[in-house]
Design a protein around this motif. Structure first.
Motif, PDB file in Angstrom:
ATOM      1  N   GLN A  80      44.813  26.837  33.194  1.00 50.46           N
ATOM      2  CA  GLN A  80      43.710  27.116  32.007  1.00 50.46           C
ATOM      3  C   GLN A  80      43.017  28.637  32.108  1.00 50.46           C
ATOM      4  N   CYS A  81      42.928  29.198  31.003  1.00 52.55           N
ATOM      5  CA  CYS A  81      42.533  30.511  30.936  1.00 52.55           C
ATOM      6  C   CYS A  81      41.607  30.572  29.918  1.00 52.55           C
ATOM      7  N   GLY A 116      39.982  35.471  26.472  1.00 53.98           N
ATOM      8  CA  GLY A 116      40.338  36.998  26.701  1.00 53.98           C
ATOM      9  C   GLY A 116      41.491  37.297  27.638  1.00 53.98           C
ATOM     10  N   THR A 117      41.450  36.104  28.677  1.00 52.15           N
ATOM     11  CA  THR A 117      42.919  36.285  29.442  1.00 52.15           C
ATOM     12  C   THR A 117      44.131  35.974  28.695  1.00 52.15           C
ATOM     13  N   LEU A 118      44.085  34.891  27.730  1.00 46.51           N
ATOM     14  CA  LEU A 118      45.170  34.753  26.978  1.00 46.51           C
ATOM     15  C   LEU A 118      45.462  35.747  25.855  1.00 46.51           C
ATOM     16  N   LEU A 136      44.754  17.875  39.618  1.00 47.84           N
ATOM     17  CA  LEU A 136      44.843  19.033  40.216  1.00 47.84           C
ATOM     18  C   LEU A 136      44.789  20.231  38.956  1.00 47.84           C
ATOM     19  N   THR A 137      43.884  21.110  38.914  1.00 42.87           N
ATOM     20  CA  THR A 137      43.707  21.931  37.727  1.00 42.87           C
ATOM     21  C   THR A 137      43.891  23.403  38.298  1.00 42.87           C
ATOM     22  N   LEU A 138      44.905  24.193  37.611  1.00 45.11           N
ATOM     23  CA  LEU A 138      44.954  25.433  38.016  1.00 45.11           C
ATOM     24  C   LEU A 138      44.384  26.511  36.849  1.00 45.11           C
ATOM     25  N   TYR A 139      43.374  27.363  37.507  1.00 43.40           N
ATOM     26  CA  TYR A 139      42.428  28.174  36.357  1.00 43.40           C
ATOM     27  C   TYR A 139      43.006  29.455  36.766  1.00 43.40           C
TER      28      TYR A 139
END
Length: 200
Positions: free
Chosen positions: A29-30, A33-35, A57-60
């Motif tokens: 998940q971004c 701006g990061t994307l 489980l979520t990865l940011y």
């Protein structure tokens, strides 16, 4: 704990990217701006924070460790979860967030969707002593010069899968709504995605 991921960008969507690491595609998940800085088929490194819940489980993912540290700090405030912390970083640069908290600038904090006056006051109260020194020249938002944003938004839209022609049309339409200093790039990118969502 997954502190970072490094691999080939397999896909980029409106709110997440898939990065292939050792043959495994990790959904990260971004913020917009990061994307905007990611390109399908190119190698990327993202600082990451793994949020563990009973059912997920979520990865940011973040462009750098500085942004990730602030994301984790924001969540130590009562009432702030990962989605709201990410929303803060979508609207403001990390330096601008630190400055707003240190200076009790609740007006800047309430520009984030989901943060009202009481929430902004709570952030200031709980995090003021934790944000660290404020860099000289930290500005109010993830701003950009008047001419630079159009190319950043255009590239981001192409990276998200729209054609160059569609991206140009969306950028032109968004440019017509900009009066005075342009808003942060993530805000402009969201506007363009909304416009294109109607025509895709």
């Amino acid at each position: 704990m997954i502190a970072s991921v490094h691999g080939v960008v397999a896909a980029v969507g409106p709110d997440q990217a898939v990065v292939e690491v050792g043959g495994v595609g990790l959904a990260v998940q971004c913020s917009p701006g990061t994307l905007a800085g990611l390109r399908v088929g190119q190698t990327a490194r993202l600082a990451t924070s793994l949020v563990v819940r009973e059912d997920s489980l979520t990865l940011y993912g973040f462009a750098d460790d500085h942004e990730k540290q602030l994301f984790e700090l924001l969540q130590t405030a009562s009432g702030v979860g990962p989605r709201l912390a990410q929303a803060v970083l979508a609207v403001h640069t990390p330096d601008a967030v630190r400055k707003a908290i240190a200076n009790a600038d609740t007006a800047a904090l309430t520009r984030v969707p989901g943060i009202g006056k009481k929430g902004a006051e709570r952030l200031v109260l709980e995090l003021r002593d934790k944000v660290g020194p404020i860099p000289v020249g930290a500005d109010g938002a993830a701003g950009v010069t008047a001419g630079a944003w159009t190319e950043q938004v255009r590239q981001a839209l192409v990276g998200l899968g729209w054609t160059a022609g569609q991206a140009d049309q969306a950028v032109a339409a968004v440019a017509e709504t900009v009066d005075g200093p342009p808003p942060p790039v993530p805000v402009l990118l969201k506007q363009a995605i909304r416009l294109l969502g109607r025509t895709r």
